[in-house]
Design a protein around this motif. Sequence first.
Motif, PDB file in Angstrom:
ATOM      1  N   TRP A  41      19.360 141.281 -13.436  1.00 41.55           N
ATOM      2  CA  TRP A  41      20.695 140.740 -13.694  1.00 41.55           C
ATOM      3  C   TRP A  41      20.817 140.273 -15.140  1.00 41.55           C
ATOM      4  O   TRP A  41      21.822 140.550 -15.807  1.00 41.55           O
ATOM      5  CB  TRP A  41      20.963 139.591 -12.709  1.00 41.55           C
ATOM      6  CG  TRP A  41      22.264 138.897 -12.894  1.00 41.55           C
ATOM      7  CD1 TRP A  41      23.497 139.326 -12.475  1.00 41.55           C
ATOM      8  CD2 TRP A  41      22.483 137.639 -13.539  1.00 41.55           C
ATOM      9  NE1 TRP A  41      24.459 138.400 -12.816  1.00 41.55           N
ATOM     10  CE2 TRP A  41      23.859 137.355 -13.470  1.00 41.55           C
ATOM     11  CE3 TRP A  41      21.639 136.721 -14.155  1.00 41.55           C
ATOM     12  CZ2 TRP A  41      24.421 136.200 -14.000  1.00 41.55           C
ATOM     13  CZ3 TRP A  41      22.196 135.563 -14.686  1.00 41.55           C
ATOM     14  CH2 TRP A  41      23.568 135.316 -14.605  1.00 41.55           C
ATOM     15  N   LEU A  42      19.802 139.580 -15.635  1.00 39.51           N
ATOM     16  CA  LEU A  42      19.818 139.137 -17.026  1.00 39.51           C
ATOM     17  C   LEU A  42      19.906 140.332 -17.978  1.00 39.51           C
ATOM     18  O   LEU A  42      20.715 140.340 -18.912  1.00 39.51           O
ATOM     19  CB  LEU A  42      18.570 138.306 -17.346  1.00 39.51           C
ATOM     20  CG  LEU A  42      18.481 136.922 -16.706  1.00 39.51           C
ATOM     21  CD1 LEU A  42      17.092 136.321 -16.923  1.00 39.51           C
ATOM     22  CD2 LEU A  42      19.565 135.992 -17.249  1.00 39.51           C
ATOM     23  N   ALA A  43      19.081 141.351 -17.736  1.00 40.98           N
ATOM     24  CA  ALA A  43      19.071 142.525 -18.606  1.00 40.98           C
ATOM     25  C   ALA A  43      20.400 143.275 -18.550  1.00 40.98           C
ATOM     26  O   ALA A  43      20.939 143.669 -19.591  1.00 40.98           O
ATOM     27  CB  ALA A  43      17.922 143.453 -18.211  1.00 40.98           C
ATOM     28  N   THR A  44      20.940 143.456 -17.353  1.00 34.02           N
ATOM     29  CA  THR A  44      22.215 144.168 -17.188  1.00 34.02           C
ATOM     30  C   THR A  44      23.342 143.477 -17.940  1.00 34.02           C
ATOM     31  O   THR A  44      24.225 144.119 -18.505  1.00 34.02           O
ATOM     32  CB  THR A  44      22.571 144.279 -15.685  1.00 34.02           C
ATOM     33  OG1 THR A  44      21.567 145.051 -15.038  1.00 34.02           O
ATOM     34  CG2 THR A  44      23.924 144.926 -15.470  1.00 34.02           C
ATOM     35  N   ASN A  45      23.308 142.151 -17.965  1.00 32.76           N
ATOM     36  CA  ASN A  45      24.365 141.381 -18.615  1.00 32.76           C
ATOM     37  C   ASN A  45      24.075 141.060 -20.084  1.00 32.76           C
ATOM     38  O   ASN A  45      24.867 140.374 -20.732  1.00 32.76           O
ATOM     39  CB  ASN A  45      24.610 140.087 -17.838  1.00 32.76           C
ATOM     40  CG  ASN A  45      25.329 140.352 -16.542  1.00 32.76           C
ATOM     41  OD1 ASN A  45      26.518 140.626 -16.538  1.00 32.76           O
ATOM     42  ND2 ASN A  45      24.611 140.299 -15.432  1.00 32.76           N
ATOM     43  N   GLY A  46      22.955 141.540 -20.588  1.00 32.47           N
ATOM     44  CA  GLY A  46      22.616 141.323 -21.993  1.00 32.47           C
ATOM     45  C   GLY A  46      22.162 139.906 -22.313  1.00 32.47           C
ATOM     46  O   GLY A  46      22.238 139.465 -23.453  1.00 32.47           O
ATOM     47  N   TYR A  47      21.672 139.200 -21.310  1.00 32.88           N
ATOM     48  CA  TYR A  47      21.169 137.841 -21.512  1.00 32.88           C
ATOM     49  C   TYR A  47      19.654 137.900 -21.695  1.00 32.88           C
ATOM     50  O   TYR A  47      18.890 137.658 -20.768  1.00 32.88           O
ATOM     51  CB  TYR A  47      21.490 136.949 -20.314  1.00 32.88           C
ATOM     52  CG  TYR A  47      22.947 136.866 -19.936  1.00 32.88           C
ATOM     53  CD1 TYR A  47      23.955 136.716 -20.885  1.00 32.88           C
ATOM     54  CD2 TYR A  47      23.325 136.909 -18.607  1.00 32.88           C
ATOM     55  CE1 TYR A  47      25.288 136.627 -20.519  1.00 32.88           C
ATOM     56  CE2 TYR A  47      24.659 136.818 -18.226  1.00 32.88           C
ATOM     57  CZ  TYR A  47      25.629 136.671 -19.192  1.00 32.88           C
ATOM     58  OH  TYR A  47      26.937 136.573 -18.818  1.00 32.88           O
TER      59      TYR A  47
END
Length: 169
Positions: A41-47
């Motif tokens: 989720w972090l990677a998908t959202n660029g976080y």
Amino acid sequence: MGLRLILARHAKSSWGDPLLEDIDRDLNTRGTNDAILIGQWLATNGYCPDEALVSAACRTQQTWSSIKTTTTLDTTKVAIHDGLYLASSDQILHHIRQATGNTVLVIAHNPGIGDFATRFAKVATTHSDFARYPTCATTVFDVKASSWSDVKFGENPILNFCVPRELRP
């Protein structure tokens, strides 16, 4: 982009060995899987943090290990802090004020991490799980300070909040 804070509670831990000290408890299978989902989720959202501040507990370090396996976070600066183990929100703020990255991830424990999220937010999210901050709950904040040493409670908008059960297939 200014400063960004990612705040995560450790994933679900095991209670399988009653003789283990609390600090030594590891993740159970669900916890490992949930941390992987949060990493995705972090990677998908660029976080993507460039610094991680992690409690010295086994379960927080395993949460970090599982999160980073799903992203390109091998270059993230990681600091393990004894002082984040069962830290209060004020103790967490103390550690954050010493951060050096632009996007910092903190992995710690309740009740401190949940209290910190509530106090740090300008306005708390209406998400039903935010107040109880369950295992692996993760909040992303836009930090309203120019340096970590200047961060304060009550000034920081929430960009996103997620709990792993929302990500499970």
